[in-house]
Design a protein around this motif. Structure first.
Motif, PDB file in Angstrom:
ATOM      1  N   GLY A   1      26.884  11.529  34.430  1.00  0.00           N
ATOM      2  CA  GLY A   1      27.396  12.750  35.032  1.00  0.00           C
ATOM      3  C   GLY A   1      27.967  12.576  36.421  1.00  0.00           C
ATOM      4  O   GLY A   1      28.416  13.536  37.034  1.00  0.00           O
TER       5      GLY A   1
ATOM      6  N   SER B   1      29.069  24.600  32.522  1.00  0.00           N
ATOM      7  CA  SER B   1      28.770  24.236  33.907  1.00  0.00           C
ATOM      8  C   SER B   1      29.133  25.408  34.803  1.00  0.00           C
ATOM      9  O   SER B   1      29.983  26.231  34.469  1.00  0.00           O
ATOM     10  CB  SER B   1      29.558  22.990  34.336  1.00  0.00           C
TER      11      SER B   1
ATOM     12  N   GLY C   1      27.721  17.036  45.037  1.00  0.00           N
ATOM     13  CA  GLY C   1      28.392  17.545  43.854  1.00  0.00           C
ATOM     14  C   GLY C   1      29.594  18.344  44.307  1.00  0.00           C
ATOM     15  O   GLY C   1      30.415  17.875  45.100  1.00  0.00           O
TER      16      GLY C   1
ATOM     17  N   ASP D   1      24.753  23.387  41.607  1.00  0.00           N
ATOM     18  CA  ASP D   1      24.642  23.738  40.193  1.00  0.00           C
ATOM     19  C   ASP D   1      23.897  25.065  40.063  1.00  0.00           C
ATOM     20  O   ASP D   1      22.693  25.144  40.269  1.00  0.00           O
ATOM     21  CB  ASP D   1      23.900  22.634  39.440  1.00  0.00           C
TER      22      ASP D   1
ATOM     23  N   ILE E   1      34.196  18.186  37.066  1.00  0.00           N
ATOM     24  CA  ILE E   1      32.749  18.400  37.086  1.00  0.00           C
ATOM     25  C   ILE E   1      32.256  18.978  35.764  1.00  0.00           C
ATOM     26  O   ILE E   1      31.147  18.693  35.325  1.00  0.00           O
ATOM     27  CB  ILE E   1      32.344  19.291  38.278  1.00  0.00           C
TER      28      ILE E   1
ATOM     29  N   ALA F   1      28.413  15.990  38.637  1.00  0.00           N
ATOM     30  CA  ALA F   1      27.367  16.814  38.036  1.00  0.00           C
ATOM     31  C   ALA F   1      25.964  16.253  38.242  1.00  0.00           C
ATOM     32  O   ALA F   1      24.991  16.880  37.835  1.00  0.00           O
ATOM     33  CB  ALA F   1      27.632  16.964  36.530  1.00  0.00           C
TER      34      ALA F   1
ATOM     35  N   ASN G   1      29.345  25.561  39.132  1.00  0.00           N
ATOM     36  CA  ASN G   1      29.056  24.865  40.379  1.00  0.00           C
ATOM     37  C   ASN G   1      29.677  25.602  41.553  1.00  0.00           C
ATOM     38  O   ASN G   1      30.881  25.838  41.584  1.00  0.00           O
ATOM     39  CB  ASN G   1      29.582  23.428  40.332  1.00  0.00           C
TER      40      ASN G   1
ATOM     41  N   GLN H   1      29.464  17.328  33.411  1.00  0.00           N
ATOM     42  CA  GLN H   1      28.295  18.006  32.855  1.00  0.00           C
ATOM     43  C   GLN H   1      28.105  17.662  31.379  1.00  0.00           C
ATOM     44  O   GLN H   1      26.977  17.489  30.912  1.00  0.00           O
ATOM     45  CB  GLN H   1      28.420  19.519  33.033  1.00  0.00           C
TER      46      GLN H   1
END
Length: 441
Positions: A56, A142, A166, A116, A42, A86, A144, A46
């Motif tokens: 993404g 990033s 995600g 996110d 991920i 992402a 998450n 990003q």
């Protein structure tokens, strides 16, 4: 007792596509889940989104959708996947475009958002979970949060036939359909733990049916080129029967299932998930016939008040060079090549944070011993550096061995890549707000 059938369509981003098609066409499924999101994936996604706002998501999403969307919709199979990575919204739009391209109108899709949390945690002095230090020590690209299964269940309840998320807990992809189908409550810890155990067993797809288990002469697994991915016949009480499509390759055995049950489990008594703390010490796995494993007995405790957040950050560069030597004296020439590069690194005072000198096939993995003298060897130098230019010099020094090092070197390869590393933090559950966006083809 009500039962549903859930198939595992992928265990990682680069997984095969044919077994998922096989599950849809022959597995009599209600749901097909694709687990395609590793911890670092991920963060890389990003970076792709920063370069292109429409990117993404999983790069194989369109290929997978072209292969399974038509057959799945024709059979009433609903799809859940974290291929959104992402950018779940862009993933949904890409899948809708595939549906329209194939003439599949009226397909209802959804994107689960809210994982996110990069903007909301920026500048906070949050401690790292896996080592000393805090978020302030990193350069995040990033962040998450691991969402749970209930947003997926909500999207299904709202009519979604295809869902892209995600970052969610891996078992949540499978638990969401169970919650939707059976109406499990948010505090039904026993059933949520049972569903989590089933999802955890399925999440790596072919790993459960013998792919990662195979070891010739010790654990022989038939038909690996046609490995069948697993499915679960899940009961309303949170028990299940694991199996696979008849005639496919691989083997679903008790040993395989036990290995997968302990995969990536820090504490079997406290498997922390967004929806429940599952206790696998009470889990019962039993053979119920060829390629059939009964799952029962998992217990659960109230969910954590915090959610784990995976933080991706820039962590320098790795420069690498490799060169091969063959024939008599290959190992000695390979070692001389490494010694030359080591001396050159010191002479130039290259600022390396860490460096490895390996003879692949001799000491690259088993550094404490040496294999018998091979007929060929590949010398490898790899260094982590703070800046790109220094990292590039590592490969250049190996390439220079063509004319400046031992005789007979060839097949030089050099690589230079930025390091995207991952760290973990915790945030309060209330700081994360999932949401759902719907679309129709």
């Amino acid at each position: 007792m009500k039962t549903i059938r859930i198939g595992a369509g992928a265990g990682f981003a680069g997984d095969r596509i044919e077994p998922a098609v096989e599950l849809v066409e022959q597995g009599e499924l209600d749901f097909l889940c694709f687990e395609c999101l590793a911890e670092r994936t991920i963060a890389l996604a990003q970076l792709a989104r920063q370069r292109d706002p429409a990117a993404g998501y999983d790069p194989r999403l369109e290929r997978r959708m072209r292969a399974v969307l038509g057959p799945a919709m024709a059979r009433g199979v609903r799809i859940v996947s974290n291929m959104g990575a992402a950018n779940p919204l862009a993933a949904m739009e890409a899948a809708l475009a595939v549906a329209r391209e194939q003439g599949l109108t009226g397909i209802r899709m959804a994107a689960v958002l809210g994982d996110d949390v990069l903007a909301s945690i920026a500048g906070q002095d949050l401690p790292l979970l896996d080592r000393a230090g805090s978020l302030l020590d990193l350069k995040p690209i990033s962040a998450n949060a691991y969402l749970g299964a209930f947003p997926i269940a909500q999207a299904l309840a709202e009519g979604a036939q295809v869902i892209f998320t995600g970052r969610v807990c891996d078992p949540a992809l499978f638990l969401g359909p169970m919650i939707h189908a059976f109406g499990w409550a948010e505090d039904d810890w026993t059933r949520l733990a049972g569903g989590t155990a089933i999802g955890h067993l399925l999440e790596c797809a072919g790993q459960l049916t013998g792919g990662y288990f195979a070891d010739p002469g010790y654990n022989d697994v038939p038909g690996l080129a046609r490995l069948g991915f697993p499915l679960a016949e899940v009961n309303e009480d949170g028990t299940a029967m694991l199996t696979k499509v008849a005639g496919t390759g691989g083997r679903l055995s008790l040993a395989n299932a036990r290995e997968q049950a302990m995969y990536e489990i820090l504490d079997p008594a406290r498997y922390l998930q967004a929806d429940v703390v599952a206790d696998f010490t009470t889990l019962n796995l039993a053979e119920a016939g060829p390629d059939r494993i009964a799952v029962s007995g998992a217990t659960g405790h109230p969910r954590p008040e915090s959610l784990k957040v995976s933080v991706g950050y820039r962590d320098g560069f790795i420069g690498e060079g490799q060169i091969s030597y063959a024939g008599p004296g290959a190992v000695a020439r390979g070692q001389l090549a490494l010694d030359i590069v080591a001396e050159r690194v010191a002479m130039q005072r290259l600022a390396v944070d860490d460096i490895r000198y390996d003879l692949i096939g001799v000491n690259a993995v088993n550094a404490t011993g040496r294999a018998p003298e091979p007929a060929e060897v590949r010398a490898r130098v790899a260094a982590r550096c703070a800046d790109r230019a220094t990292a590039a010099e590592i490969g250049a020094e190996v390439e220079a061995l063509y004319l400046n090092g031992p005789s007979g070197g060839g097949g030089v390869t050099t690589t230079l890549r930025e390091v995207v590393a991952v760290a973990s933090i915790l945030v309060p559950r209330g700081a994360v707000a999932p949401s759902i966006v719907h679309g129709v083809s």
